[in-house]
Design a protein around this motif. Structure first.
Motif, PDB file in Angstrom:
ATOM      1  N   TRP A 247      40.254  76.215 -34.835  1.00  0.00           N
ATOM      2  CA  TRP A 247      39.475  76.183 -35.577  1.00  0.00           C
ATOM      3  C   TRP A 247      39.555  74.891 -36.768  1.00  0.00           C
ATOM      4  CZ3 TRP A 247      43.374  79.736 -35.571  1.00  0.00           C
ATOM      5  CH2 TRP A 247      44.407  79.818 -36.330  1.00  0.00           C
ATOM      6  N   VAL A 248      40.561  74.337 -36.617  1.00  0.00           N
ATOM      7  CA  VAL A 248      40.587  73.104 -37.495  1.00  0.00           C
ATOM      8  C   VAL A 248      39.593  72.165 -36.671  1.00  0.00           C
ATOM      9  CG1 VAL A 248      42.048  71.208 -37.888  1.00  0.00           C
ATOM     10  CG2 VAL A 248      42.851  73.289 -38.025  1.00  0.00           C
ATOM     11  N   LEU A 249      39.841  71.839 -35.384  1.00  0.00           N
ATOM     12  CA  LEU A 249      38.840  70.822 -34.740  1.00  0.00           C
ATOM     13  C   LEU A 249      37.452  71.164 -34.900  1.00  0.00           C
ATOM     14  CD1 LEU A 249      41.018  70.010 -31.726  1.00  0.00           C
ATOM     15  CD2 LEU A 249      40.624  68.425 -33.730  1.00  0.00           C
ATOM     16  N   SER A 250      37.043  72.594 -35.021  1.00  0.00           N
ATOM     17  CA  SER A 250      35.858  73.055 -35.371  1.00  0.00           C
ATOM     18  C   SER A 250      35.051  73.027 -36.342  1.00  0.00           C
ATOM     19  CB  SER A 250      35.532  74.487 -34.660  1.00  0.00           C
ATOM     20  OG  SER A 250      36.160  74.407 -33.086  1.00  0.00           O
TER      21      SER A 250
ATOM     22  N   THR B  22      36.508  60.535 -35.313  1.00  0.00           N
ATOM     23  CA  THR B  22      35.126  60.236 -34.588  1.00  0.00           C
ATOM     24  C   THR B  22      34.918  61.274 -33.512  1.00  0.00           C
ATOM     25  OG1 THR B  22      36.137  59.134 -32.693  1.00  0.00           O
ATOM     26  CG2 THR B  22      35.651  57.993 -34.633  1.00  0.00           C
ATOM     27  N   GLY B  23      33.567  61.459 -33.305  1.00  0.00           N
ATOM     28  CA  GLY B  23      33.141  62.704 -32.408  1.00  0.00           C
ATOM     29  C   GLY B  23      33.759  62.747 -31.021  1.00  0.00           C
ATOM     30  N   ASP B  24      33.955  61.598 -30.459  1.00  0.00           N
ATOM     31  CA  ASP B  24      34.628  61.384 -29.173  1.00  0.00           C
ATOM     32  C   ASP B  24      36.209  61.808 -29.081  1.00  0.00           C
ATOM     33  OD1 ASP B  24      34.667  60.411 -26.310  1.00  0.00           O
ATOM     34  OD2 ASP B  24      36.309  58.953 -27.209  1.00  0.00           O
ATOM     35  N   LEU B  25      37.041  61.294 -30.390  1.00  0.00           N
ATOM     36  CA  LEU B  25      38.293  61.778 -30.389  1.00  0.00           C
ATOM     37  C   LEU B  25      38.405  63.082 -30.625  1.00  0.00           C
ATOM     38  CD1 LEU B  25      41.295  60.910 -30.752  1.00  0.00           C
ATOM     39  CD2 LEU B  25      40.559  60.386 -33.183  1.00  0.00           C
ATOM     40  N   ARG B  26      37.658  63.892 -31.502  1.00  0.00           N
ATOM     41  CA  ARG B  26      37.629  65.122 -31.725  1.00  0.00           C
ATOM     42  C   ARG B  26      37.168  66.250 -30.553  1.00  0.00           C
ATOM     43  NH1 ARG B  26      33.443  67.424 -36.240  1.00  0.00           N
ATOM     44  NH2 ARG B  26      34.095  69.773 -35.999  1.00  0.00           N
TER      45      ARG B  26
ATOM     46  N   LEU C  80      44.712  66.806 -42.066  1.00  0.00           N
ATOM     47  CA  LEU C  80      45.441  66.945 -40.920  1.00  0.00           C
ATOM     48  C   LEU C  80      45.078  66.025 -39.970  1.00  0.00           C
ATOM     49  CD1 LEU C  80      45.450  70.738 -40.543  1.00  0.00           C
ATOM     50  CD2 LEU C  80      47.461  69.147 -41.008  1.00  0.00           C
ATOM     51  N   PRO C  81      45.884  65.215 -39.212  1.00  0.00           N
ATOM     52  CA  PRO C  81      45.222  64.706 -37.995  1.00  0.00           C
ATOM     53  C   PRO C  81      44.579  65.557 -36.855  1.00  0.00           C
ATOM     54  CG  PRO C  81      47.498  64.551 -37.809  1.00  0.00           C
ATOM     55  CD  PRO C  81      47.059  65.360 -39.280  1.00  0.00           C
ATOM     56  N   PRO C  82      43.771  65.176 -35.817  1.00  0.00           N
ATOM     57  CA  PRO C  82      43.281  66.075 -34.974  1.00  0.00           C
ATOM     58  C   PRO C  82      44.418  67.015 -34.388  1.00  0.00           C
ATOM     59  CG  PRO C  82      42.110  63.881 -34.762  1.00  0.00           C
ATOM     60  CD  PRO C  82      43.384  63.936 -35.584  1.00  0.00           C
ATOM     61  N   LEU C  83      45.475  66.649 -33.937  1.00  0.00           N
ATOM     62  CA  LEU C  83      46.328  67.328 -33.281  1.00  0.00           C
ATOM     63  C   LEU C  83      47.496  68.091 -34.235  1.00  0.00           C
ATOM     64  CD1 LEU C  83      46.809  65.624 -29.955  1.00  0.00           C
ATOM     65  CD2 LEU C  83      45.353  67.624 -30.438  1.00  0.00           C
ATOM     66  N   GLY C  84      46.972  67.972 -35.555  1.00  0.00           N
ATOM     67  CA  GLY C  84      48.035  68.555 -36.676  1.00  0.00           C
ATOM     68  C   GLY C  84      48.134  69.993 -36.754  1.00  0.00           C
ATOM     69  N   THR C  85      49.094  70.642 -37.337  1.00  0.00           N
ATOM     70  CA  THR C  85      49.176  71.993 -37.543  1.00  0.00           C
ATOM     71  C   THR C  85      49.231  72.032 -39.031  1.00  0.00           C
ATOM     72  OG1 THR C  85      50.644  72.176 -35.450  1.00  0.00           O
ATOM     73  CG2 THR C  85      50.405  74.235 -37.107  1.00  0.00           C
ATOM     74  N   PRO C  86      48.275  73.299 -39.586  1.00  0.00           N
ATOM     75  CA  PRO C  86      48.521  73.213 -41.007  1.00  0.00           C
ATOM     76  C   PRO C  86      49.996  73.282 -41.443  1.00  0.00           C
ATOM     77  CG  PRO C  86      46.655  74.335 -39.995  1.00  0.00           C
ATOM     78  CD  PRO C  86      47.374  74.075 -38.842  1.00  0.00           C
ATOM     79  N   PRO C  87      50.348  72.792 -42.611  1.00  0.00           N
ATOM     80  CA  PRO C  87      51.661  72.990 -42.903  1.00  0.00           C
ATOM     81  C   PRO C  87      52.160  74.513 -43.502  1.00  0.00           C
ATOM     82  CG  PRO C  87      50.407  71.906 -44.691  1.00  0.00           C
ATOM     83  CD  PRO C  87      49.545  72.019 -43.427  1.00  0.00           C
ATOM     84  N   GLY C  88      51.417  75.051 -43.872  1.00  0.00           N
ATOM     85  CA  GLY C  88      51.915  76.554 -44.133  1.00  0.00           C
ATOM     86  C   GLY C  88      51.981  77.341 -43.049  1.00  0.00           C
ATOM     87  N   TRP C  89      51.140  77.182 -41.915  1.00  0.00           N
ATOM     88  CA  TRP C  89      51.233  77.900 -40.520  1.00  0.00           C
ATOM     89  C   TRP C  89      52.462  77.504 -39.947  1.00  0.00           C
ATOM     90  CZ3 TRP C  89      47.600  81.154 -38.081  1.00  0.00           C
ATOM     91  CH2 TRP C  89      48.127  81.322 -36.805  1.00  0.00           C
ATOM     92  N   LEU C  90      52.837  76.123 -39.996  1.00  0.00           N
ATOM     93  CA  LEU C  90      53.757  75.762 -39.253  1.00  0.00           C
ATOM     94  C   LEU C  90      55.222  76.317 -39.904  1.00  0.00           C
ATOM     95  CD1 LEU C  90      55.232  73.535 -37.292  1.00  0.00           C
ATOM     96  CD2 LEU C  90      55.029  71.803 -39.039  1.00  0.00           C
TER      97      LEU C  90
END
Length: 317
Positions: free
Chosen positions: A102-105, A114-118, A199-209
Motif C-alpha cells: 500500500w505504500v508504493l500504491s 520516479t515512476g520506473d523506480l516505483r 519512506l524510501p520505496p522499500l521502507g517499512t513504516p517506523p511504527g509498523w516496524l
C-alpha cells in the motif's frame, strides 16, 4: 521436525531468490551514491537530505533481511535442517514487505520516487511476499520425522528471554510515547506510511516496524523460556532486528556527539540514548547466546524422542 530433501532444496532456492532481490537493490543504491559510508548514513537517518538520497530505495532492514536469507538458505542445505528457520524467514518476509503493497500504491510516493523506480519496487514487493508464502508452505508441507533440535538450555533461554522482553518493552515504550505526542492521524501514519514519514520505496513504516520487532521479541522470549524448537531461529532474527534499531540510534548519537555530552543532556534525551545503547548491546549479546551451539536438550514442555531402551534378553535365556 526436520525437512525432507526436496523441501530443503526448495527452501534454499526461495531464500536465494529473496537474497538476489534485496542484494540487487543494495547494489543499485551503492551505484547511485558510489559511497558505502554515505549509504550507511542514509540508512541510519543521517543522510536523508544528502545528494542523491531521493533516488535511494533501500533501508537498514534491507541489509538485515539479506543476512537472514543467506543464513537460512545455507542452513536449509544441511541434512538435519529443521522446519523452524524457513518458517521464521517467511514470517519476517511477510511482516516487513507487506506494507510496501500500500505504500508504493499511495499517491504521495510520486514525490519520493520516479515512476520506473516505483514500478520495479512494487514488482519486487509482490515477488518477495509470494516467496515468503512459499517458505511458509515449505516449512509446513516439507516436515518429516521428529528430531531433537538444538534448543537453548535453561540458563541461556532465561537470559535470552530477559533481553528479548526488555527490548520489546523499550521499543513499545518509545513507540507509545511517539504515538501520544503525534496523536490522531499522525499516529496512524507511523503504522501505514505517509508523505510526512518520508519512506524510501522499500521502507517499512517506523511504527509498523517497531510493533513487528516487539511482537517477535515477545514470542521469541516466551519460546526461549519453554525451550521450544523455534526459539533459536526466531530469537536470532529478533536479535538482528533489535541490533539494527540500536545501531541506527547509536550512529545518530555518535554523529551528533551525544554520547560524550550524555551528562549534559535533558533527562528524556539521556534515556533515549541509553535505550539505543541497550538495544545495540542486547542485540549483540543475544546473537552470541543464541548462536552458540549447545548440547541438545529435551524441552520443558512437550515430548522429544530419547535414546532407545536397553535391550532385554529373551524369556528363558
Amino acid at each position: 521436525m526436520t525437512l525432507t530433501r526436496g523441501a530443503r532444496i526448495t527452501g534454499a532456492v526461495l531464500c536465494a531468490a529473496l537474497a538476489v532481490i534485496v542484494g540487487g537493490w543494495i547494489v543499485r543504491d551503492l551505484g547511485v551514491l558510489d559511497d558505502p559510508l554515505g549509504l550507511w548514513r542514509f540508512w541510519t537517518g543521517g543522510g536523508q537530505r544528502g545528494a542523491g538520497s531521493a533516488r535511494l530505495a533501500t533501508t537498514l532492514e534491507t541489509l538485515l533481511l539479506l543476512a537472514v536469507y543467506v543464513c537460512v538458505g545455507a542452513a536449509a542445505l544441511r541434512p538435519n535442517a529443521g522446519a523452524a528457520a524457513p518458517a521464521v524467514a517467511g514470517i519476517v518476509t511477510l511482516a516487513l514487505w507487506l506494507p510496501g503493497l500500500w505504500v508504493l500504491s499511495s499517491s504521495w510516493m510520486d514525490l519520493r520516487a520516479t515512476g520506473d523506480l516505483r514500478t520495479r519496487a512494487l514488482y519486487c514487493v509482490f515477488a518477495a511476499t509470494g516467496l515468503g508464502v512459499g517458505l511458509l508452505i515449505v516449512a509446513a508441507a516439507g516436515r518429516q520425522v521428529p528430531s531433537l533440535p538444538l534448543r537453548p538450555q535453561r540458563g541461556s533461554g532465561l537470559l535470552a528471554a530477559v533481553l528479548l522482553g526488555a527490548s520489546a518493552v523499550v521499543l513499545a515504550g518509545w513507540e507509545i510515547r511517539a504515538a501520544v505526542r503525534s496523536g490522531g492521524t499522525s499516529c496512524l501514519d507511523r503504522f501505514t506510511g505517509s508523505e510526512s514519514v518520508m519512506l524510501p520505496p522499500l521502507g517499512t513504516p517506523p511504527g509498523w516496524l517497531a510493533a513487528v520487532i516487539a511482537l517477535l521479541a515477545v514470542v521469541a522470549g516466551s519460546a526461549a523460556l519453554s525451550q521450544a524448537a523455534f526459539a533459536r531461529p526466531l530469537g536470532l532474527v529478533s536479535a538482528l532486528l533489535i541490533l539494527g534499531q540500536g545501531a541506527r540510534g547509536v550512529d545518530a548519537a555518535v554523529g551528533d556527539d551525544l554520547v560524550p555530552r550524555l551528562g549534559e543532556l535533558p533527562g528524556l534525551d539521556q534515556l533515549l540514548v541509553l535505550s539505543w545503547l541497550f538495544e545495540a548491546a542486547a542485540g549483540v549479546l543475544l546473537l552470541v547466546v543464541l548462536a552458540r551451539r549447545e548440547p541438545a536438550v529435551r524441552p520443558v514442555y512437550g515430548w522429544a524422542p530419547g535414546p532407545p531402551p536397553p535391550s532385554r534378553p529373551p524369556p528363558g535365556w
